[in-house]
Design a protein around this motif. Structure first.
Motif, short mmCIF file in Angstrom:
data_model
loop_
_atom_site.label_atom_id
_atom_site.label_comp_id
_atom_site.label_asym_id
_atom_site.label_seq_id
_atom_site.Cartn_x
_atom_site.Cartn_y
_atom_site.Cartn_z
N LEU A 208 2.11 7.06 8.32
CA LEU A 208 1.96 7.08 9.67
C LEU A 208 0.41 6.44 10.02
N LEU A 209 -0.27 6.10 9.29
CA LEU A 209 -1.91 5.19 9.77
C LEU A 209 -1.11 3.39 9.45
N CYS A 210 -0.54 3.68 8.73
CA CYS A 210 0.47 2.18 8.47
C CYS A 210 1.13 1.66 9.13
N PHE A 211 2.15 2.83 9.52
CA PHE A 211 2.92 2.55 10.90
C PHE A 211 2.66 2.49 12.26
N GLY B 58 0.57 -1.14 -0.37
CA GLY B 58 0.28 -0.21 -0.20
C GLY B 58 0.77 1.22 0.29
N GLY B 59 2.04 1.57 0.92
CA GLY B 59 3.16 2.61 1.17
C GLY B 59 3.67 2.83 -0.49
N LEU B 60 4.09 1.53 -0.77
CA LEU B 60 4.75 1.76 -2.10
C LEU B 60 3.95 2.59 -3.29
N LEU B 61 2.86 1.45 -3.50
CA LEU B 61 1.82 2.22 -4.26
C LEU B 61 1.91 3.43 -4.11
N PHE B 62 1.41 3.84 -3.32
CA PHE B 62 0.84 5.98 -2.68
C PHE B 62 2.13 6.23 -3.43
N GLN C 251 0.07 10.94 1.70
CA GLN C 251 0.61 10.21 1.66
C GLN C 251 1.32 10.10 3.05
N PHE C 252 2.37 10.99 3.70
CA PHE C 252 2.55 10.81 4.57
C PHE C 252 1.69 10.74 5.87
N GLY C 253 0.52 10.87 5.74
CA GLY C 253 -0.51 10.95 6.63
C GLY C 253 -0.80 8.98 6.46
N HIS D 85 4.81 10.23 -6.97
CA HIS D 85 5.83 10.45 -7.70
C HIS D 85 5.23 10.51 -9.02
N VAL D 86 4.53 10.01 -9.42
CA VAL D 86 4.05 10.06 -11.12
C VAL D 86 3.73 11.53 -11.42
N LEU D 87 2.05 12.04 -10.78
CA LEU D 87 1.84 13.00 -10.27
C LEU D 87 2.46 14.38 -10.61
#
Length: 102
Positions: A47-50, A4-8, A42-44, A13-15
């Motif tokens: 943090l949720l994933c963490f 999830g983090g990698l895809l986000f 993305q950073f939020g 980065h594409v945008l």
């Protein structure tokens, strides 16, 4: 969680690079603020994933990468604070969000 983090991160980065591409070609990019906001989201999300990972670790799940996890948390918090700073400076320069809505 890592996918999830990698895809986000990939989507951000594409945008971001599409924005840079349009800027170099001097094409209009009125959505510059959205790029910064997307990066903050993305950073939020990171943090949720963490928090989810920390909860799993608290219940006894094993993880071989807790050092990397701690470093990633510190790195993402630092970036999050910097991006909020950028957003605040841009708001101050443009007269704040009230001016944009008018």
């Amino acid at each position: 969680l890592q996918w999830g983090g990698l895809l986000f991160n990939t989507a951000v980065h594409v945008l971001m690079y599409y924005y840079y591409f349009r800027t170099v070609l001097k094409l209009p990019t009125p959505w510059k603020r959205l790029v910064t906001q997307f990066q903050i989201v993305q950073f939020g999300f990171s943090l949720l994933c963490f928090l989810v990972t920390a909860a799993l670790l608290a219940t006894g799940s094993a993880c071989a990468g807790t050092g990397a996890l701690a470093f990633n948390l510190a790195f993402n918090v630092t970036l999050l604070l910097q991006f909020f700073g950028v957003l605040g400076k841009n708001d101050a320069r443009s007269g704040g969000s009230k001016k944009r809505r008018e």
